[in-house]
Design a protein around this motif. Structure first.
Motif, mmCIF file in Angstrom:
data_model
loop_
_atom_site.group_PDB
_atom_site.id
_atom_site.type_symbol
_atom_site.label_atom_id
_atom_site.label_comp_id
_atom_site.label_asym_id
_atom_site.label_seq_id
_atom_site.Cartn_x
_atom_site.Cartn_y
_atom_site.Cartn_z
ATOM 1 N N PRO A 186 2.952 10.244 -8.325
ATOM 2 C CA PRO A 186 2.108 11.372 -7.553
ATOM 3 C C PRO A 186 0.444 11.487 -8.216
ATOM 4 O O PRO A 186 -0.142 12.052 -7.849
ATOM 5 N N ILE A 187 0.514 11.007 -9.371
ATOM 6 C CA ILE A 187 -1.195 11.217 -9.935
ATOM 7 C C ILE A 187 -2.173 10.413 -8.743
ATOM 8 O O ILE A 187 -2.741 11.361 -8.143
ATOM 9 N N ILE A 188 -1.485 9.524 -8.657
ATOM 10 C CA ILE A 188 -1.594 8.440 -7.413
ATOM 11 C C ILE A 188 -2.600 8.515 -6.394
ATOM 12 O O ILE A 188 -3.023 9.307 -5.747
ATOM 13 N N ASP A 189 -1.001 9.262 -6.025
ATOM 14 C CA ASP A 189 -1.074 9.815 -4.614
ATOM 15 C C ASP A 189 -2.153 11.253 -3.913
ATOM 16 O O ASP A 189 -2.802 11.117 -3.386
ATOM 17 N N GLN A 190 -2.500 12.143 -5.570
ATOM 18 C CA GLN A 190 -3.055 13.604 -5.645
ATOM 19 C C GLN A 190 -4.626 12.595 -5.154
ATOM 20 O O GLN A 190 -5.104 12.873 -4.095
ATOM 21 N N VAL A 191 -4.808 11.701 -5.364
ATOM 22 C CA VAL A 191 -6.513 10.877 -5.541
ATOM 23 C C VAL A 191 -6.408 10.007 -4.574
ATOM 24 O O VAL A 191 -7.747 9.314 -3.738
ATOM 25 N N ASN A 192 -5.234 8.683 -4.344
ATOM 26 C CA ASN A 192 -5.514 8.102 -3.774
ATOM 27 C C ASN A 192 -4.484 7.817 -2.970
ATOM 28 O O ASN A 192 -3.616 7.302 -2.893
ATOM 29 N N PRO A 193 -4.852 8.248 -1.362
ATOM 30 C CA PRO A 193 -2.851 8.316 -1.033
ATOM 31 C C PRO A 193 -2.792 6.922 -0.153
ATOM 32 O O PRO A 193 -1.812 6.650 -0.292
ATOM 33 N N GLU A 194 -3.738 6.050 -0.403
ATOM 34 C CA GLU A 194 -3.960 4.941 0.156
ATOM 35 C C GLU A 194 -3.252 3.509 -0.240
ATOM 36 O O GLU A 194 -2.192 3.501 0.078
ATOM 37 N N VAL A 195 -3.570 4.000 -1.098
ATOM 38 C CA VAL A 195 -2.533 2.697 -2.764
ATOM 39 C C VAL A 195 -1.149 3.487 -2.937
ATOM 40 O O VAL A 195 -0.639 2.922 -2.971
ATOM 41 N N HIS A 196 -0.942 4.748 -2.704
ATOM 42 C CA HIS A 196 0.364 5.620 -2.872
ATOM 43 C C HIS A 196 0.848 4.758 -2.269
ATOM 44 O O HIS A 196 2.191 4.610 -2.692
ATOM 45 N N ASP A 197 0.357 5.095 -0.911
ATOM 46 C CA ASP A 197 1.689 4.438 -0.088
ATOM 47 C C ASP A 197 1.848 2.834 0.141
ATOM 48 O O ASP A 197 2.701 2.779 0.508
#
Length: 394
Positions: A186-197
């Motif tokens: 969730p932290i990564i998704d808040q900042v960089n959804p591309e990396v999260h996905d």
């Protein structure tokens, strides 16, 4: 008498520049205040360079953990601790494998003496706190305290840490550890959804960050200066800060991640090999920024795997209230607000459309602009990866 290790952080002797001299003076001013200004000590531990020397850490770390150095209990004899102790054999094996955690060039007899002290500290804490369960990696945290402050004070500090910040790792099961890891994505998704996905598509989970979290990065960083710098930071902050720091490492390696083959084995291998030349001060600042922008309470819904009251994060308020003048979240938020003044674009930065790459870049730009603005804590996401064997502790 506590053993004092020589300076390992490149800051020693009379080579302080004016800024460092000023910081040392501020630290001693806070220490000599009546009452001791723990909030100021937290700021010093968080800000650039941390606490600078091991001599200062010997004085400040106990204050950050509310340990009374004037009333340290004596250590029992090692033989008494080791007899019929269910954890002794595992602790002995782990400590024997910990050679690289000791300074290069240390004489064998000195290192072996420290390893014996390390075993006794661990067994002493476990004996006094039967609700705690030993885990592999715990010794990586304990040895850091031993090398900085010596065995007697290390025992008191580690006991306090084990019943608060590390408590979730010392449960009979890994459920609470998994819960903490459930904050990473969730932290990564808040900042960089591309990396999260990308990571979600690769099904890599978060097991790569397990050894980072449960050893406070002590197991994976080869330079002791970097380890103690992070310990300054973590001791001054909320118990979840290590997972925010794990997130900023992944975000810092964005391009490497996106250039990797999108499969679990490749991404896990990449992320589990932590670079040794990270820009630690920059990442510490970014971790604090993210904690303030996306506090655990806002991410809890996504991360929740079990009842919140069972984790150290949810009971941190109790520890905070019991620790005179220790208000890390207040300190961090104040620093964040001070640096935020004049940043007119803040609102648009903090409201991130899920797929807007430009807004993602703006968030990272804000982080860089704020620098050492704010520092605090969060959590991560664990998807166990049973398809291939993962070596957590190489």
């Amino acid at each position: 008498m506590a053993r004092r290790s020589p300076p390992r952080n490149g800051v020693g002797g009379h080579d302080f520049d004016s800024k460092k001299k000023r910081k040392v003076a501020e630290i001693y001013q806070a220490l000599n205040s009546d009452p001791i200004d723990v909030a100021a000590l937290r700021r010093m531990a968080i800000s650039e360079g941390g606490l600078l020397t091991d001599e200062i850490r010997c004085k400040v770390w106990p204050k950050l953990l509310s340990v009374n150095t004037d009333d340290l209990p004596p250590l029992p004899a090692g033989k008494e601790l080791r007899e019929d102790n269910k954890d002794y054999q595992q602790v002995l094996l782990d400590v024997r494998r910990s050679l690289r955690r000791f300074p290069p060039g240390m004489p064998d007899d000195q290192r072996e003496g420290l390893q014996e002290e390390l075993i006794d500290i661990i067994l002493h804490v476990l004996k006094r706190n039967p609700q705690l369960h030993y885990y592999q990696g715990y010794h990586d945290i304990v040895v850091t305290f031993l090398l900085v402050v010596g065995d007697r004070l290390a025992t008191a500090l580690v006991e306090k840490l084990s019943t608060h910040h590390l408590r979730d790792f010392m449960d009979p099961t890994m459920d609470n550890t998994k819960h903490i890891l459930n904050y990473l994505m969730p932290i990564i998704d808040q900042v960089n959804p591309e990396v999260h996905d990308f990571m979600q598509s690769a099904e890599v989970g978060t097991i790569f960050a397990l050894s980072w979290l449960i050893t406070w990065f002590g197991h994976v960083l080869s330079d002791f200066r970097h380890v103690v710098r992070l310990y300054d930071f973590f001791l001054a902050c909320h118990p979840l800060m290590p997972i925010y720091f794990a997130a900023v490492i992944v975000l810092y390696r964005e391009q490497e991640v996106l250039d990797c083959e999108c499969d679990m084995a490749s991404v896990h291998h990449l992320l589990s090999q932590i670079p040794q030349d990270l820009p630690y001060e920059t990442l510490i600042s970014r971790a604090g920024d993210l904690f303030v922008q996306f506090p655990p309470s806002e991410l809890a819904r996504e991360a929740a795997q079990q009842q919140a009251e069972r984790t150290a994060a949810s009971t941190f308020k109790d520890f905070e209230l019991a620790s005179v003048q220790q208000r890390p979240d207040t300190v961090l938020r104040q620093r964040f607000r001070e640096r935020l003044r004049g940043e007119e674009r803040t609102k648009s930065v903090l409201t991130k459309p899920r797929t807007n790459r430009f807004v993602k870049l703006a968030v990272m730009g804000l982080t860089v602009a704020l620098g050492a603005a704010a520092l605090a804590v969060v959590k991560s996401a664990l998807e166990w990866a049973p398809k291939f064997e993962l070596q957590i502790f190489p």
